[in-house]
Design a protein around this motif. Structure first.
Motif, PDB file in Angstrom:
ATOM      1  N   SER A  61     -58.679  21.919 -10.994  1.00 47.51           N
ATOM      2  CA  SER A  61     -57.865  23.026 -10.494  1.00 47.51           C
ATOM      3  C   SER A  61     -58.101  24.299 -11.286  1.00 47.51           C
ATOM      4  O   SER A  61     -58.520  24.267 -12.453  1.00 47.51           O
ATOM      5  CB  SER A  61     -56.372  22.668 -10.533  1.00 47.51           C
TER       6      SER A  61
ATOM      7  N   THR B 196     -56.528  34.528  -5.286  1.00 46.85           N
ATOM      8  CA  THR B 196     -56.061  33.140  -5.319  1.00 46.85           C
ATOM      9  C   THR B 196     -55.977  32.555  -3.918  1.00 46.85           C
ATOM     10  O   THR B 196     -56.438  31.436  -3.660  1.00 46.85           O
ATOM     11  CB  THR B 196     -54.688  33.055  -6.016  1.00 46.85           C
TER      12      THR B 196
ATOM     13  N   ALA C 236     -58.701  29.631  -2.790  1.00 40.98           N
ATOM     14  CA  ALA C 236     -58.120  28.328  -2.462  1.00 40.98           C
ATOM     15  C   ALA C 236     -58.663  27.800  -1.135  1.00 40.98           C
ATOM     16  O   ALA C 236     -58.972  26.610  -0.999  1.00 40.98           O
ATOM     17  CB  ALA C 236     -56.600  28.436  -2.400  1.00 40.98           C
TER      18      ALA C 236
ATOM     19  N   ALA D 150     -61.006  24.333  -0.908  1.00 41.79           N
ATOM     20  CA  ALA D 150     -60.183  23.202  -0.476  1.00 41.79           C
ATOM     21  C   ALA D 150     -61.031  21.993  -0.071  1.00 41.79           C
ATOM     22  O   ALA D 150     -60.724  20.853  -0.431  1.00 41.79           O
ATOM     23  CB  ALA D 150     -59.273  23.620   0.681  1.00 41.79           C
TER      24      ALA D 150
ATOM     25  N   ARG E 215     -58.243  22.651  -6.290  1.00 44.97           N
ATOM     26  CA  ARG E 215     -57.062  23.436  -5.943  1.00 44.97           C
ATOM     27  C   ARG E 215     -57.020  24.738  -6.743  1.00 44.97           C
ATOM     28  O   ARG E 215     -57.397  24.770  -7.904  1.00 44.97           O
ATOM     29  CB  ARG E 215     -55.784  22.619  -6.200  1.00 44.97           C
ATOM     30  N   VAL E 216     -56.538  25.798  -6.098  1.00 43.88           N
ATOM     31  CA  VAL E 216     -56.424  27.115  -6.741  1.00 43.88           C
ATOM     32  C   VAL E 216     -55.020  27.647  -6.493  1.00 43.88           C
ATOM     33  O   VAL E 216     -54.608  27.827  -5.348  1.00 43.88           O
ATOM     34  CB  VAL E 216     -57.456  28.114  -6.186  1.00 43.88           C
ATOM     35  N   ASN E 217     -54.284  27.888  -7.570  1.00 45.48           N
ATOM     36  CA  ASN E 217     -52.924  28.401  -7.473  1.00 45.48           C
ATOM     37  C   ASN E 217     -52.712  29.480  -8.524  1.00 45.48           C
ATOM     38  O   ASN E 217     -53.599  29.748  -9.340  1.00 45.48           O
ATOM     39  CB  ASN E 217     -51.911  27.266  -7.668  1.00 45.48           C
TER      40      ASN E 217
ATOM     41  N   THR F 274     -52.087  24.031  -2.887  1.00 43.43           N
ATOM     42  CA  THR F 274     -53.186  24.945  -3.196  1.00 43.43           C
ATOM     43  C   THR F 274     -52.968  26.244  -2.430  1.00 43.43           C
ATOM     44  O   THR F 274     -52.357  26.258  -1.352  1.00 43.43           O
ATOM     45  CB  THR F 274     -54.557  24.315  -2.861  1.00 43.43           C
TER      46      THR F 274
END
Length: 296
Positions: free
Chosen positions: A185, A215, A219, A223, A228-230, A283
């Motif tokens: 992540s 972000t 994301a 995916a 995951r990108v948060n 995400t």
């Protein structure tokens, strides 16, 4: 965190409230000189194995939110490589001590993320030390308050803010991705300024809005790769950046509905959750921690 009677603490009084003593520091600021001293969770954060065996890279890990996240990650079972500026060596030594006291590996790296070559060297060092990067936390940032508004923002300042807050994040994501496995992540630090910009922080707020967009877009791109990108969007947080970049800190955080700024320790659990498998279906999200400030 429970109090002595086992009852929840009142969040309005759980940590120091303004007014604070007047204080001013030269950038980038030092933790030791702050009054009150920031709480990074040294005496309160207890891990439960949520990040056992993970390898994390955190920018700006020497102090503030970065130190709190490094401490929490270590107590959750992760090894941590973190970046810091040359002037932040003293704070970096304390972060190293906290990570190692949790029984995990600490790798402090002097790095100015405004330089693409230094970003590349940071990623290469992480891969050399750990073999992979399970969690990348883009946390390092720069701001400088200009109460006079846009007329007082020099090109030099604008470049520093944009290169620190955006270029570094972009380069590190791009360079780290080949080494982030499925299940890994990326967590970016944005700000309440992304939604409610303060005129005296115009250039900083602009970059924080861009981080939200970045972000959301990254994301979606990652995916299908299982990455995951948060992001976390704090409100006012009591870190060395504040006395080093703002002319008056006596009432800092007083405007939040909780009546005080956050302590770094209060932000760390959000970064732990987003890095852990408990957030496996999350995400492209922005976790807001603003002390009650309503957002659009």
């Amino acid at each position: 965190m429970p109090n002595e009677a086992g009852r929840p603490n009142d969040p309005t009084t759980a940590h120091p409230r303004p007014d604070f003593p007047g204080q001013e520091q030269d950038p980038p600021g030092r933790t030791e000189a702050m009054d009150p001293r920031p709480d990074h969770g040294e005496d309160s954060y207890r891990g439960s194995g949520l990040l056992d065996g993970r390898r994390a890279v955190i920018t700006g890990g020497d102090s503030g939110i970065g130190r709190a996240v490094a401490l929490a990650y270590a107590r959750e079972g992760a090894d941590v490589l973190f970046s810091h500026l040359p002037d932040e060596e003293e704070d970096a030594q304390e972060t190293t001590r906290l990570i190692e006291s949790a029984g995990r590996r600490a790798v402090p790296v002097t790095c100015d993320i405004r330089d693409e070559r230094e970003c590349r060297a940071l990623v290469e060092r992480a891969v050399s030390e750990f073999g992979r990067i399970d969690v990348l936390v883009n946390n390092a940032a720069y701001q400088m308050s200009r109460p006079e508004g846009i007329s007082a923002i020099s090109t030099e300042q604008f470049d520093r803010v944009v290169h620190t807050n955006l270029y570094g994040m972009f380069w590190l994501c791009k360079m780290a991705l080949p080494h982030i496995p499925s299940g890994g992540s990326i967590i970016n630090t944005t700000s309440v300024q992304a939604y409610k910009p303060s005129p005296h922080l115009l250039d900083y707020a602009m970059t924080k809005g861009a981080i939200v967009t970045f972000t959301h877009g990254l994301a979606q791109t990652l995916a299908s790769d299982g990455i995951r990108v948060n992001a976390v969007a704090p409100g006012p947080v009591w870190t060395p950046l504040i006395p080093a970049t703002m002319p008056d800190t006596t009432e800092f955080g007083k405007q939040s509905p909780l009546g005080r700024p956050a302590q770094p320790a209060e932000l760390a659990p959000a970064y732990v959750f987003l890095a852990s498998s408990r957030a496996s279906y999350i995400t492209g999200e922005i976790m807001n921690a603003t002390g009650g400030t309503p957002l659009p």
